[in-house]
Structure formats: C-alpha cells, structure tokens
Scaffold this active site. Sequence first.
Site, mmCIF file in Angstrom:
data_model
loop_
_atom_site.group_PDB
_atom_site.id
_atom_site.type_symbol
_atom_site.label_atom_id
_atom_site.label_comp_id
_atom_site.label_asym_id
_atom_site.label_seq_id
_atom_site.Cartn_x
_atom_site.Cartn_y
_atom_site.Cartn_z
ATOM 1 C CB SER A 161 5.560 -21.258 56.379
ATOM 2 O OG SER A 161 6.005 -21.675 55.011
ATOM 3 C CG HIS A 220 5.609 -16.500 53.598
ATOM 4 N ND1 HIS A 220 6.540 -17.417 53.527
ATOM 5 C CD2 HIS A 220 5.366 -17.873 53.989
ATOM 6 C CE1 HIS A 220 6.518 -18.316 53.708
ATOM 7 N NE2 HIS A 220 5.415 -19.115 53.772
ATOM 8 C CG ASP A 251 9.954 -15.734 54.147
ATOM 9 O OD1 ASP A 251 8.922 -14.342 54.607
ATOM 10 O OD2 ASP A 251 9.943 -15.965 53.337
#
Length: 710
Positions: free
Chosen positions: A627, A83, A219
């Site tokens: 992230s 992402h 991810d």
Amino acid sequence: MRIFKILFLFIAFQVSAQQGGMWIPSLLQGMNEDEMQSLGSKLSAKDIYDVNNSSLKDAIGHFNGGCTSEVISNNGLVLTNHHCGFSQIQSHSSLENDYLQHGFWAMNLDEELPNDNLYIEFIVRIEDVTKQVLEGVTDDMTDRAQQSKRGSNSAAIERAAKKEAWQDTKIKAFYKGNQYFLFVTERYTDIRLVGAPPSSIGKFGSDTDNWVWPRHTGDFSLFRIYADKNNRPAAYSKDNVPFKPRHFLPVSLDGVSEDDFTMVFGFPGTTDEYLPAVAIAQTVEKINPTAIAIRTAALKVIDAFMMVDDQIRIQYASKQARIANAWKKWQGENLGIHKSGAIAIKKAQEAEFTKQMKAKGLEAKYGTVLPELERLYNEIEDVSVKRTSFMEVFLRTNELTPMIFNLVQLEAAAANSEETFEKQRDANIGRMKGVYKNYNAEVDKGVFEEVMPMYADNVDSSIYDKTAFTNQESALKVLEGNSTEVLEKLNNDAAYQYLKPYIIEFYTTIEPKFQELNPQINTLEQQYMTALMEVLPKQRYFPDANGTLRVTYGKVKGYEPRDAVYYEPLTYLDGVMEKYIPGDYEFDVPEKLQELYAKKDYGQYTDSTGKVPVCFLGTNHTTGGNSGSPAIDAYGNLVGLNFDRVWEGTMSDMYYDPEICRNIMVDMRYVLFIIDKYAGAKHLIDEMTLVRPKTDAKKSKKTKKVKRKK
C-alpha cells in the site's frame, strides 16, 4: 551445510517473460532485467538499485513499518495512500477541524502538521550474508541449537557492518531461512502531514468497493520528511529543514494504457507462496471462516454507531477500517483459492515433486517431509482455530479485553521483581492512554456482546457497568501503588475477574500447544523449500515477502472475473459520478468535485479521450505493505499509486494466478487533478517534476523520420 548448497540454482536459467514474484532489488541483473525489458521496460538493473549512484531505490521509503511511500520532490515531499496516513489524519481531526470529512491542505511549510511516532525508513544497501549467518550451522544440530547459532552469527555481523552513526542494520531470512541478507537503513522521524483529500475522495466506496473492481478511490495523502541541517535523521525540531533525497520520482502526465509496463517498488509484508496443499485448505476452510464470522459480528455494531454519531465516526474510523480490511480480504482470498483450483494445483505439484524426488534417489533425504507436514497440520488444526478465535475476540475486535490481557501480563511481571512490575505498568499506562483517546464504552460493550458468545458460553456483559477500565481516570487509579496494592485492586475488578480465566487458559493450554507444533511445522517448511529447489531446480523461486524492499513487474491489464464479464483496466471520473449517492457515507461526492466535473474543468490531467483517469489495474504481484508503493513506468517515472487488489486475486498471498490476480492503483493524473483543481494546492504541483515520456518519445521518432527524408 549440504542443505544450503542449492540456493542459487534458480538464478542460473533463463525463462520467457513472466509476471508474478517479489524480487530482491540488488539481484535484478540477468534474468529479471531481461524479463522487465521484454515486457517493455527501458530501465537497467542499476537504474533501479545502485549503491554507488542515485537510483530508484533511494526514493522508496518504508512508511511507519506497514506501508510504502515515495519521495516526489527535491524538498522531501512524500506520497503514500490515504489509508496509510489515516491514523495521522484522524489524530489531527476533531469536530471543529474534521480533516477526515473535509480534507487537509497545508498551503506553506509552516502549516504542515508534525506527527508523533511516525517514521520513514530508506534502504542504503543490501548485502548477501548467507555464508556468514550459517557459519558453524550443521545438520546434526537440534533446531534450537541451529536457531541460536544463526542468531549469534547475525548479531556479530550486524555489529561489524560498516555504517554511519545515524544508520541501522538488520538481517532478514529468505527462502524459509535458507538465505540471509543484511540491510543498512536510515530512519527519519520528523514526518509532517502536508495534504489529504476528504474521505469522500480518499476512501470513496469505503467497505463496499474495498478489494473490488471497478474502483474509483483517490487513495492518497502527502507528507514531508524533515532532517537536520546536515540532511540527517533528527527528532522533530522547528529548526529542521525539508529533506534532500538522493533521488525523487518525476511524475508522468502521459499515464498508462493497456499492456504498458508497470513496476511496483515497495515493502510487501507477508506471503506464503510455498505452503503445502494441506495448509492452504486449512486456512480457507477453517481459519478464515472463523475470523470472518467474528469480524462480521463486530462490524455490525461499529458500523451502526458510526452512521448515527459523528464523534464516534471520527473515533472509530481507523479501527473500523482496520477490522473491515482483513475481513473482506479473507473472503476474497477464499473465493480466489476455490476459483483458481489452487489446492488441486498444489496437490499436483506435490505429486510431481514426489515423483521426481524418487527418480533422483532423494527419497531417504526428503521422503518424510510432506507426510510429516500433513500430519502436523492435522494435529494443529483444532488449536489453530481456537487460537484464531481468541485473537479475534480478545485482541482485535474490541478494546476492554486487550487491556485486561495486558494487565494479566502485568500481574505475571510482578512475580519477577518490583522493578519489572513498574516497567510493565508504565508501558500499560502509555497504551491505555492511547486507547482512551478514541474510546466509547457503549460501542465497545456492544461489540463484546456480539463477539464473546462466539468464543465462550455464559457471557457476562454486565462487567462493563462494574469495571474501572471503561474510564481512563478510574483505570489509572487502579494502577496506583506498589505491586501488592495494584494486584489486589485488579483482582477485585469485575472485568478482570471475569476475563482472567480465559486469558490464563490461553497461556497455559492453547498457546503452549500451538508453540509446541508450530516450530516443527516451520522447520519442515524450511526443509521443503530446500527440497523443492534441489528436486525441481528449473522451477521459478522468488522469496516470500518479509517486509523488505522488493520489485514486482507486470503490465496494465484487464481481466475476466467470471463467464461473459470482462473488466477494462482503467476507470474514470465519470464512474465516480455514476456511483454518486448524495449524503451516503460511502458514495457521497464533494460539491467542489461535482462542479469541476460539470464544467469539465480538468486542466492538463486528462488522457487522449479528454477524460480524467482515476484508477488502473496491473498484473503486479502485491500484498499488504505494498500500500502506497509507486507504480513506475518503463522510463522510471511515477504513473500510479498502489493501494489494493481485486477481490478474486487476494489469494495471491498463497497462490499467484496471472489470469485473475490484479493490483489496483490510483492514476497519478487523478492525484494531480485533486491536488491542483480540487484543493487549489498548485504550489505542491509546482514542487514536482512533471514529464511526458510517451509524448517525447513520439516527437523524437518523428524528428528522426524527417531527418532521414532530408
């Protein structure tokens, strides 16, 4: 200067090992180092941060200012989240080459894809410059004068800082402006896409599983840093070569088990851990519900279009993910605040603060801080809610209104000079061209029709049929000519005419009131931070996240979200197949992955049970910006990739509760399995350094026992 003299009291005492906190890596020696080692770490503070020698911090890069990445090979191979690299993957995708749907893998350096406006920044060193920044700042100065003095001092410090020509400097405030650090940085801008799994792996579970455990999302994405022949930052060039890092992270094949030490190293964005109870209550009872309702309406439209049109799915993939991510996070944040009783706990802490303040004779100094904060938060509530509504409707959920918003600013710029107007016009044209690359007027109109009634009455959606700004060619024609000609055309445009009064109201009524009250709140919160450390010096104080490099440590742990439910800390490939729904946009599974699972063709990427781990939980205190952060084991090896938090624990931005706050990480064995067995990109595996620290440690113990017997 008296308010700044208690900054370092919190460093002087020792406490038992705890989890929670985002710690400055240059200040780990002592308490933090001892805590980490009591949790199982074998690392020293210098292993993590060292200016003179290679250390873990040299492998950690700020990815485009919003995520974290880590170098995992001596040739500049970089790992981050899917992402985090999503907009780059999307930008290279088309109906003919749909890398979002099918994934992308460069099989050699020549196939790696360059990216515009993408950078990775490393920290060279961190210096405490509090004394220099606060030189000449006194209590009798006004807030504006103090701010001006700190600003001029900071500028002088940055100019005088020792650095190489290709390096940059920046000073950041900590503890609500009570402490300051200088960061010397190196920014690399030639960053190329190397690999990304299809969204059915990299975004598996999509909105349904976002912020939720158990999770089964791969991810991750891979990039490579390129440098000039001297290994220095350089703009994209075919002559650039793979970057040689001072340090890269070895990858552990041993993975993790419950209670293993984990350290997450990265660039957390923003937290507000020291907010008063009144501020938290306002957020969860007023601000969040307003934003959630508007985004719910927008997502309803976008999701419907994306499900029936592949072109729109590609165009809106990144936008939808951005809108949905915060939308669901805020819902979990509200849930966690209520479940943990955070507001009541904060009120109890404030009562204890008040009691101790009086007992220590500090009431004259700090007695008005909390009552004033209460008053100001009550006064700002209505304007904050209105401002949130405006931001969501006009700037975050659709695309015509932000364009008009910027054009109203262009009209204001024209009042200054023709030169200012032309600069603003060029900036607007650049932004608009970026928007039109992935714009669909029908989708945007649908969003507008849903969200605008949540801000104003008498909604006129016919402006979409009359305006020039739903089409790039006609929009750019409006901006041709001198300022007088452009402004005349603008003010004759239907969308501009309709939206301009709302924007003017924002600038003349809403924003001025907010800007009148918010600085007062900020000043009081700085004073409250100072007061807390003086009145309650034995409490634990870590600085709020502010986009700078931090260390957070904890353990692999499951948790109990509600009565009679316990979540194990690891998930497996079996769970991917259990969730599999053929053809579903969230839970489809690629055929190749199904085949590997059916054959149990897992290679060396299993745990002791013979299964492939996919994700795991930790007690690390993370937030947005973390992230892509590496999850590092007790030996300094990469075991996972941070990408999310559990729904109930998203309130950790305001209140961290070790009982329910958990971060979610992709297990590196799943990452390696996808790269090797699924993608067939074994050349990337060969580029990494794979290790087995637990296995080696066990062998070492056995060898020692045998020697003693002899």
